[in-house]
Design an enzyme around this catalytic site. Structure first.
Site, PDB file in Angstrom:
ATOM      1  CE  LYS A   4      -2.699   3.337   6.430  1.00  0.00           C
ATOM      2  NZ  LYS A   4      -2.835   2.140   7.559  1.00  0.00           N
TER       3      LYS A   4
ATOM      4  CG  ASN B  53      -8.955  -3.391   7.872  1.00  0.00           C
ATOM      5  OD1 ASN B  53      -8.155  -3.686   8.405  1.00  0.00           O
ATOM      6  ND2 ASN B  53      -9.635  -2.655   7.102  1.00  0.00           N
TER       7      ASN B  53
ATOM      8  CE  LYS C 165      -7.192  -0.961   2.436  1.00  0.00           C
ATOM      9  NZ  LYS C 165      -7.566  -0.416   3.325  1.00  0.00           N
TER      10      LYS C 165
ATOM     11  CD  GLU D  10      -8.349  -5.817   3.609  1.00  0.00           C
ATOM     12  OE1 GLU D  10      -9.966  -5.902   3.357  1.00  0.00           O
ATOM     13  OE2 GLU D  10      -9.049  -4.226   3.853  1.00  0.00           O
ATOM     14  CB  SER D  11      -5.217  -3.729   8.766  1.00  0.00           C
ATOM     15  OG  SER D  11      -5.351  -2.698   7.991  1.00  0.00           O
TER      16      SER D  11
ATOM     17  CD  GLU E 165      -3.551   1.043   2.228  1.00  0.00           C
ATOM     18  OE1 GLU E 165      -4.050  -0.084   1.994  1.00  0.00           O
ATOM     19  OE2 GLU E 165      -2.972   0.675   3.238  1.00  0.00           O
TER      20      GLU E 165
ATOM     21  CD  GLU F  87     -11.858  -2.975   4.934  1.00  0.00           C
ATOM     22  OE1 GLU F  87     -10.562  -2.867   3.939  1.00  0.00           O
ATOM     23  OE2 GLU F  87     -12.229  -2.119   6.579  1.00  0.00           O
TER      24      GLU F  87
END
Ligand SMILES: O=C(O)c1ccccc1NCC(=O)[C@H](O)[C@H](O)COP(=O)(O)O
Length: 256
Positions: free
Chosen positions: A55, A185, A115, A215-216, A53, A164
């Site tokens: 970010k 997530n 995103k 995710e994350s 990503e 998601e």
């Protein structure tokens, strides 16, 4: 927080629409060459796939990295073995833009994810017009009719939806859509608390054949190993890549 982020993203899209009407964005979307097959790129393999990503900042962590040249960072991710690039295009809290996505699209041959907090067809057409191959749909932010409408549009435009989820109920809604690429997530989008075990608790609920994305909250290879052991085919990583050495981190993550 999720409702506010989504309302702001829709309001910002409405402002852009005043300058660039739907018909113009729709024609630009339809004129693009075919989208890259993200399902093929993220197909389960011997090693975990990484969606890397771009970010700059976030509501939970504030400023993370300056990223003056997102295209250069995307090329580094590609060189490091990422399977797809996620570009946060939300401007207010994440410091991103559609211009970032356009420049990343031109720089790499990997599939590119928009995103953002997507809730209208206009935002989906914008994504394709900017060169996105994937679009994020956050189940918690959308009622069933809107979720179905946006999922169908993303598919019609030849893109892939990354759907998601944060709960068993949301995973069931993703499954009912026929989603082929589903994320869990770990970040609660209201409290920002991270729960790396959420993916494992929901792993049994993924529909047969769907690609499973954690995710994350990946900071180390041990976090990737934790998700992999719970059944993740791919991980979506932001902070660890923009604040650390992307090449060595990607290599460590893919060695899991
Ligand atoms: O990152 C946040 O603070 C955030 C807050 C509210 C909504 C979404 C948010 N992040 C988007 C993401 O899902 C992450 O950027 C992505 O999964 C990567 O996470 P990480 O590797 O932990 O940076």
């Amino acid at each position: 927080m999720l409702a506010e982020l989504t309302a702001n993203a829709v309001a910002d899209a409405e402002s852009r629409r005043a300058e660039r009407p739907l018909a113009e964005v729709e024609s630009a979307a339809l004129a693009r060459p075919a989208a890259i097959d993200a399902l093929a790129a993220l197909r389960p393999a011997q090693h975990v796939k990484v969606i890397a990503e771009i970010k700059r900042s976030s509501p939970s962590r504030g400023s993370l990295a300056a990223i003056d040249d997102p295209a250069a960072l995307a090329r580094t991710y590609e060189l490091g073995g990422a399977s797809a690039i996620s570009v946060l295009t939300e401007g207010r809290k994440f410091g991103g833009s559609l211009a970032d996505l356009e420049s990343v699209r031109q720089a790499v041959s990997l599939p590119v994810l928009r995103k953002d907090f997507i809730a209208t067809p206009y935002q989906v057409f914008e994504a394709r017009a900017a060169g996105a191959d994937l679009v994020l749909l956050i189940v918690a932010a959308l009622d069933d009719d809107t979720l179905r409408e946006l999922y169908a549009l993303i598919t019609e435009l030849g893109m892939t939806a990354l759907v998601e989820t944060h709960s068993a109920d949301e995973l069931d809604r993703a499954a009912q859509l026929g989603a082929r690429l589903i994320g869990v997530n770990a970040r609660d989008l209201t409290t920002f608390e991270l729960d790396r075990d959420l993916f494992g608790r929901l792993a049994d609920r993924f529909p047969e054949g769907a690609i499973r994305v954690a995710e994350s909250a990946v900071l180390t290879a041990a976090d990737v190993a934790h998700y992999r052991a719970a059944g993740a085919d791919a991980v979506l990583v932001g902070e660890a890549l923009v604040t650390g050495d992307p090449i060595s981190n990607l290599s460590a993550f893919m060695a899991v």
